[in-house]
Design a protein around this motif. Structure first.
Motif: not given
Lengths: 273, 290, 277
Positions: B222-223, B216-220
């Motif tokens: 990304x990499x 649910x977290x785009x930040x997670x």
């Protein structure tokens, strides 16, 4: 501003567990000033929730004191002391009693602290719902029909109901999705401004800290390893543990990525458990 | 895309409730190529977890669901396989890593027994000693320094991070072509989650495993992903190469998701997020994803 | 409610339970209107028709003084149900209060209350009731008291376990932080969350209370004649087996129907209230 709102002095807590002792908190000292948001960060087992529970009076410290407006908080708190410090918990579904209507949940603090006339309390409940952005008719609804974010709003409204000066926020958004988290954080910031509230924000998420807190206390194994303003802690984190916490946050922009990679270079290759 | 590992075509799903029918997925199409890492991003209730469960064939037995569309795994239609074949697939060609490692591992068996069980899916005759040897090797790959001790342990004797590594090792020991990761590590501390993700990244990179990553977290994400799909209320609203989506998000919902992730470089992201996110803030009452 | 009906009708056994209990309860309530000889519940003697096998007038036969067995069984249901309900009305509040206090008020209170509970639980129920009835006069009231004494500990144990789980929930902590009284937390916050399990157990227990009460009167320790009672009817008839089989078979079947019905109904309740444990 001579007396801090909350003064925590050499606070320690030891638990007895089947024959051996666990030092959950060892000598934490920190002052909280009226209107500020202090983040207490650390991982599970760092003692941050134990500190929160002692602030709330769930259990007494093994040693050290907590004073509120210069008055020491004893083992048995007066009603006005209880009223002044409230709590928002992590799990929105567990913190709202599933068998009671939202209205009854919100009316409890009003009844306990005898706030307003009996007849006016239901109106007050509806106002509280409005303050956290929920429609007034939610008072008659059952908790099971609410989403996680809505439950968390109800929990915030309940904390506001007794007109506290300070709210302990124990990982208030870590069970929520990012979009819902953003809304709840916006709401918490608004309420703090409007009511001049003091927050103790317990979390492990440093990105949230950056957006909420004025100061940050980093706890590791029950000890305070770093206590600084939010700006300083992000610009110049001294302790390896703080760096590791910051660099573990998810990143979106290139700027964040650069910052994180810089922090990671400073860290020795992480030791295996 | 040539010979994709996983191909989902027009997948729709509805649940028949007592009162009304809830449409959960609307014509979801998604492709994961060989050695490709693909993320499906959405909130709880968006349909991301049911999609994963459909791919694993864990939802089909229920009578009150209606599924349409096709899921092809390595070119074969899952719907045409027998239940036995699908079971055979899970844990061997296709494996899964869960949010909470402690509840995903069986508390009453030693780690070595659980490795043995997993290995038997591919090679029914393998004995415990051989299984132990292979497990020791892969535990070394996930940076576990004392594999012998870990193998003799029960899950509750290990830390959360350790269990998570064991899960990753177990997920990869049969050399699956597809690894489904459903928010791995979100039940753990941030630093452990971060380590877990980096470890998983290195492991699949080495082995060339395709990954279907749910978060649910785009930040997670990304990499971790080459491409990503954004799912909102059961519909794919955006797809593209991860860097392109981050540089130039097209759908307002994607922009909202990006804005909602708090930043470690600026203290104003949350207050700025209000404009982007407000359009998607109508309270929704769908809970079936949880 | 609609959901409840749907769930019950989804399983045939639940439907049978509902029908059986409907018949038992309905006939007990309407006994004055549906039984052919309402006066036969008392001391009526009809030596012209004594010990008759079932026929069209007395569908279950007559007893040793010529009373209609069917009539007596329906009235016995009435007594059993009243007994069961009264016992539960006494035992449940007592057991629930003890359980809540033991679960919530800390280790010392728990030690005292739960050890007491265990003492009661460790004595076989029938032995306990029999020893009480041995001291007291065998009357209906005393019978109820005896069964109550052996029944409350089950509820205190159930509610104690439920409370231990509930007190870990966030809403209890929330109420404590607000400063709510312990009475409020136990009875207003925690208790409603235990209701599904308590109601399910009560339904199941109604059948068992009837069974135990029948066992007591079978041993001559319960309800005394001329009040009709299923247990004493079986006991009386047992002396005339196998010739006058109807004297034992029909009251025995009546006990079976009630106990079985309440069990099925209890299972249905479990489904409806979602209390799988």
């Amino acid at each position: 501003m001579t007396v801090p709102l909350l003064a925590i002095n050499q606070l320690a807590k030891m638990f007895q567990l089947e024959g051996y002792q666990v030092h959950a908190v060892r000598g934490v000292t920190v002052d909280l000033w009226q209107g500020e948001c202090l983040a207490i960060v650390g991982e599970s087992g760092s003692g941050k929730s134990t500190v929160a529970n002692m602030i709330l009076g769930v259990y007494p410290p093994t040693s050290g004191q907590i004073s509120f407006k210069g008055q020491p908080l004893g083992a048995h708190r007066t009603k006005s002391q209880r009223r002044a410090i409230q709590l928002v918990q992590q799990n929105p579904f567990s913190s709202i009693n599933p068998s009671r209507r939202i209205g009854a949940t919100l009316k409890l603090p009003l009844d306990v602290h005898d706030i307003g006339t009996k007849g006016a309390r239901m109106t007050r409940v509806e106002e509280l719902l409005g303050e956290v952005g929920l429609p007034a008719d939610y008072a008659t609804r059952a908790p099971l029909t609410l989403s996680g974010g809505q439950c968390q709003r109800v929990a915030i409204a309940r904390a506001l109901a007794s007109q506290p000066e300070m709210i302990v926020l124990d990982e208030p958004t870590s069970a929520l999705d990012v979009l819902v988290q953003a809304r709840v954080l916006i709401l918490l910031n608004e309420l703090r401004r409007k009511r001049n509230l003091t927050y103790v924000f317990i979390t492990h998420d440093l990105a949230v800290v950056r957006n909420m807190a004025d100061r940050v206390a980093v706890l590791k194994d029950g000890q305070l390893v770093e206590l600084k303003s939010t700006h300083e802690i992000f610009d110049n984190p001294e302790h390896d543990y703080t760096r590791r916490l910051i660099s573990a946050s998810p990143v979106i922009t290139e700027e964040e990525r650069i910052m994180r990679n810089r922090l990671r270079e400073g860290l020795a290759m992480e030791a295996v458990e | 895309m040539k010979n994709p590992t996983l191909e989902i075509i027009d997948l729709s799903l509805s649940f028949k409730g007592l009162m009304e029918t809830t449409r959960v997925l609307h014509d979801v199409s998604l492709t994961i190529g060989q050695k490709e890492k693909v993320a499906l991003v959405g909130e709880s209730g968006s349909g991301k977890s049911v999609t994963a469960r459909l791919v694993l064939g864990l939802l089909q037995a229920q009578s009150k669901t209606r599924v349409s569309g096709t899921i092809n795994f390595e070119g074969r239609d899952l719907a045409l396989m027998t239940a036995r074949e699908r079971r055979q697939l899970r844990g061997s060609r296709m494996s899964m890593i869960f949010q909470d490692p402690v509840s995903a591992l069986n508390p009453v068996y030693r780690i070595e027994t659980q490795f043995h069980e997993v290995l038997k899916r591919n090679r029914p005759t393998i004995n415990l000693d051989d299984a132990r040897g292979e497990a020791t090797a892969i535990l070394g790959d996930v940076n576990i320094t004392e594999p012998e001790r870990v193998l003799k342990s029960f899950p509750f004797q290990l830390s959360g991070g350790m269990n998570q590594r064991v899960m990753i090792a177990m997920g990869l020991i049969n050399e699956p072509t597809l690894l489904i990761a459903d928010e791995p590590g979100t039940a753990l501390d941030v630093t452990v989650q971060d380590q877990t993700l980096r470890l998983m990244h290195d492991m699949v990179e080495e082995r060339g495993t395709s990954v279907f990553f749910i978060s649910h977290n785009l930040g997670v994400v990304r990499e971790f992903s080459d491409r990503l799909y954004v799912i909102y209320q059961g519909r794919i609203v955006e797809e593209g190469k991860t860097e392109d989506v981050f540089a130039n998000p097209k759908h307002p919902y994607t922009r909202a998701l990006l804005a909602a992730v708090p930043s470690i470089t600026s203290g104003d992201t949350i207050s700025d997020a209000i404009n982007d996110t407000s359009a998607f803030l109508a309270p929704r009452e769908v809970h079936w994803d949880a | 409610m609609k959901r409840a009906v749907r769930i019950i009708f989804a399983t045939p056994l639940s439907v049978i339970g509902v029908i059986l209990i409907g018949l038992v309860v309905g006939s007990a309530i309407l006994a004055d209107f549906i039984t052919p000889f309402p006066s036969h519940r008392g001391t009526v003697v009809d030596f012209d028709n004594f010990n008759q096998p079932p026929d069209w007038t007395n569908i279950m036969g007559t007893d040793l003084v010529g009373r209609d067995l069917f009539t007596r069984i329906i009235y016995a249901y009435r007594i059993s149900l009243i007994l069961g309900i009264v016992v539960l009305l006494l035992a449940v509040p007592l057991g629930v209060t003890v359980g809540l206090m033991a679960g919530y008020l800390g280790p010392r209170v728990r030690f005292v209350l739960m050890r007491t509970t265990e003492v009661f639980l460790s004595i076989p129920p029938l032995v306990l009731a029999m020893s009480i009835m041995g001291v007291l006069e065998p009357t209906l009231i005393n019978g109820m008291m005896a069964v109550t004494v052996m029944w409350w500990p089950w509820y205190s144990r159930l509610v104690h376990n439920l409370t231990l789980a509930e007190r870990e929930e966030g809403y209890v902590l929330a109420a404590e932080v607000i400063g709510a009284s312990r009475f409020h937390i136990m009875f207003v916050e925690i208790l409603p969350n235990c209701f599904p399990a308590i109601l399910t157990k009560m339904t199941l227990d109604l059948g068992f209370v009837i069974l135990i009460a029948s066992s007591l009167s079978f041993l001559g320790l319960g309800v005394q004649p001329p009040t009709p009672d299923l247990g004493s009817m079986v006991a009386e008839g047992a002396r005339y087996l196998p010739d006058s089989w109807w004297l034992t078979v029909f009251p025995g079947l009546a006990i079976l129907v009630a106990v079985f019905g309440f069990n099925l109904l209890g299972d249905a309740m479990r489904e409806v209230l979602g209390t799988h444990q």
